[in-house]
Scaffold this active site. Structure first.
Site, PDB file in Angstrom:
ATOM      1  N   ASN A 246      -6.111  -0.897   7.655  1.00 32.27           N
ATOM      2  CA  ASN A 246      -4.853  -0.029   8.022  1.00 32.27           C
ATOM      3  C   ASN A 246      -5.157   0.712   9.465  1.00 32.27           C
ATOM      4  O   ASN A 246      -5.767   1.835   9.643  1.00 32.27           O
ATOM      5  CB  ASN A 246      -4.634   0.927   6.813  1.00 32.27           C
TER       6      ASN A 246
ATOM      7  N   GLY B 299       7.504  -2.607  -0.986  1.00 28.83           N
ATOM      8  CA  GLY B 299       7.353  -1.196  -0.722  1.00 28.83           C
ATOM      9  C   GLY B 299       8.105  -0.187  -1.390  1.00 28.83           C
ATOM     10  O   GLY B 299       8.186   0.280  -2.580  1.00 28.83           O
TER      11      GLY B 299
ATOM     12  N   CYS C 162      -1.101   3.390  10.395  1.00 27.08           N
ATOM     13  CA  CYS C 162      -0.302   4.460  10.085  1.00 27.08           C
ATOM     14  C   CYS C 162      -0.107   5.731  10.838  1.00 27.08           C
ATOM     15  O   CYS C 162      -0.841   6.146  11.585  1.00 27.08           O
ATOM     16  CB  CYS C 162      -1.451   5.104   8.964  1.00 27.08           C
TER      17      CYS C 162
ATOM     18  N   SER D 220       0.962  -1.245   0.109  1.00 31.67           N
ATOM     19  CA  SER D 220       0.138  -0.007  -0.138  1.00 31.67           C
ATOM     20  C   SER D 220       0.785   1.384  -0.012  1.00 31.67           C
ATOM     21  O   SER D 220       1.631   1.572   0.740  1.00 31.67           O
ATOM     22  CB  SER D 220      -1.017   0.048   1.441  1.00 31.67           C
TER      23      SER D 220
END
Ligand SMILES: Cc1cc2nc3c(=O)[nH]c(=O)nc-3n(C[C@H](O)[C@H](O)[C@H](O)COP(=O)(O)O)c2cc1C
Length: 296
Positions: free
Chosen positions: A115, A258, A118, A9
């Site tokens: 999520n 990532g 974060c 992501s």
């Protein structure tokens, strides 16, 4: 899935943005940028800064919002062959549930990545992911909304006991766990004596965090997921097949790429090839038999 390699992501867009650099259909899995109920502009710039062996980002969930995602991105996603997971974020539990409820009815999505880790937003994000009771509450609510789709919960690394958080998510119905998200960090411009990022702090990712990520994957595997049969998607600084195997041997069933996408956008393809070569060289029929094979 055709192989255990995901792009993760916030580093690969919403759908096929990396397709100028590689065939995204070769990936085993793909995780979208965090999607929120309403569009978000994100944090003040600058939002990224390079560090030794990594980078800080404070994007702040800049995204097109649920309606536009369904209208414009989902039709592209439906044509993609990887297992696509939509990363869902929000400021309240009701926000998360609303996004998942709508997407649960849509085809082309394998599941959701929740999520709750974060570090770059004022409301929501990691505040849901540091307390086992909260993790249980939000996971239960989202699991109910996700119907027959897979629910993966993404864990924050900077907590007192990551296994307690992992256990809460699994007890509440998580089908899989992903770890790790970034660490809150700061870079200072010594001339202005101000933080470089508009948000002051950002999340540290890349090779700098890899040994911590490997350790945390191994801890969660031993303490929680091994006996429950819950797969872990391991991430944090992976750029090569050798990096990927550290995570697999530690206990990850799949691996995510990532930050490396920003320097070597086709490295996932090289990792997929490297995984095949390592399995062949070690007489393994596949990655499955190597998961959690760390010698004690
Ligand atoms: C620029 C950038 C944006 C990110 N955005 C998100 C996001 O929207 N949602 C999320 O769950 N994680 C986000 N992450 C975290 C990554 O998905 C991943 O967990 C973390 O970067 C560790 O992996 P890496 O070291 O391979 O980058 C972002 C990371 C970066 C570098």
């Amino acid at each position: 899935m055709s192989n255990p390699v995901f792009t993760v992501s916030g580093t690969c867009g919403y759908a096929d943005e990396l397709s100028d650099f590689m065939d995204v259909n070769c990936l085993g899995g793909f995780i979208t940028k965090s999607i929120t109920l309403k569009p978000r502009k994100g944090n003040a710039t600058p939002r990224i800064v390079e560090t030794d062996s990594g980078m800080l980002n404070a994007i702040g969930w800049a995204n097109v919002g649920l309606d536009k995602f369904i209208e414009e991105k989902l039709p592209v996603i439906r044509k993609m062959s990887p297992a696509v997971f939509v990363n869902v974020a929000g400021e309240t539990i009701a926000d998360y549930v609303a996004v998942v409820e709508r997407l649960a009815a849509e085809s082309g999505i394998a599941g959701f990545e929740l999520n709750i880790s974060c570090p770059n937003v004022e409301h929501g994000g990691v505040s849901f992911g540091t307390d086992p009771a909260q993790v249980m509450k939000i996971t239960k609510a989202v699991k109910e909304a996700s119907r027959d789709k897979v629910l993966m919960v993404k864990l924050a690394p900077a907590v007192t006991d990551i296994s307690a958080i992992a256990r809460a998510a699994v007890d509440a119905g998580a089908d899989a766990l992903s770890l790790i998200n970034t660490f809150t960090a700061m870079v200072i411009d010594i001339e202005t004596r101000r933080p470089v990022l508009g948000n002051r702090t950002g999340g540290l990712s890349g090779p700098a965090i890899k040994p911590i990520a490997v350790y945390l994957v191994n801890k969660v595997y031993n303490d929680v997921t091994k006996e429950r049969g819950i797969p872990i998607l391991g991430m944090g600084g992976i750029r090569t097949a050798s990096d990927a195997f550290e995570f697999i041997i530690a206990g990850a069933s799949a691996v995510g790429v990532g930050t490396a996408n920003f320097i070597e956008p086709d490295c996932s393809i090289k990792i997929i090839e490297g995984i095949k070569a390592y399995c062949a060289a070690h007489n393994a029929s596949g990655v499955k038999e190597l998961v959690g094979s760390l010698e004690v």
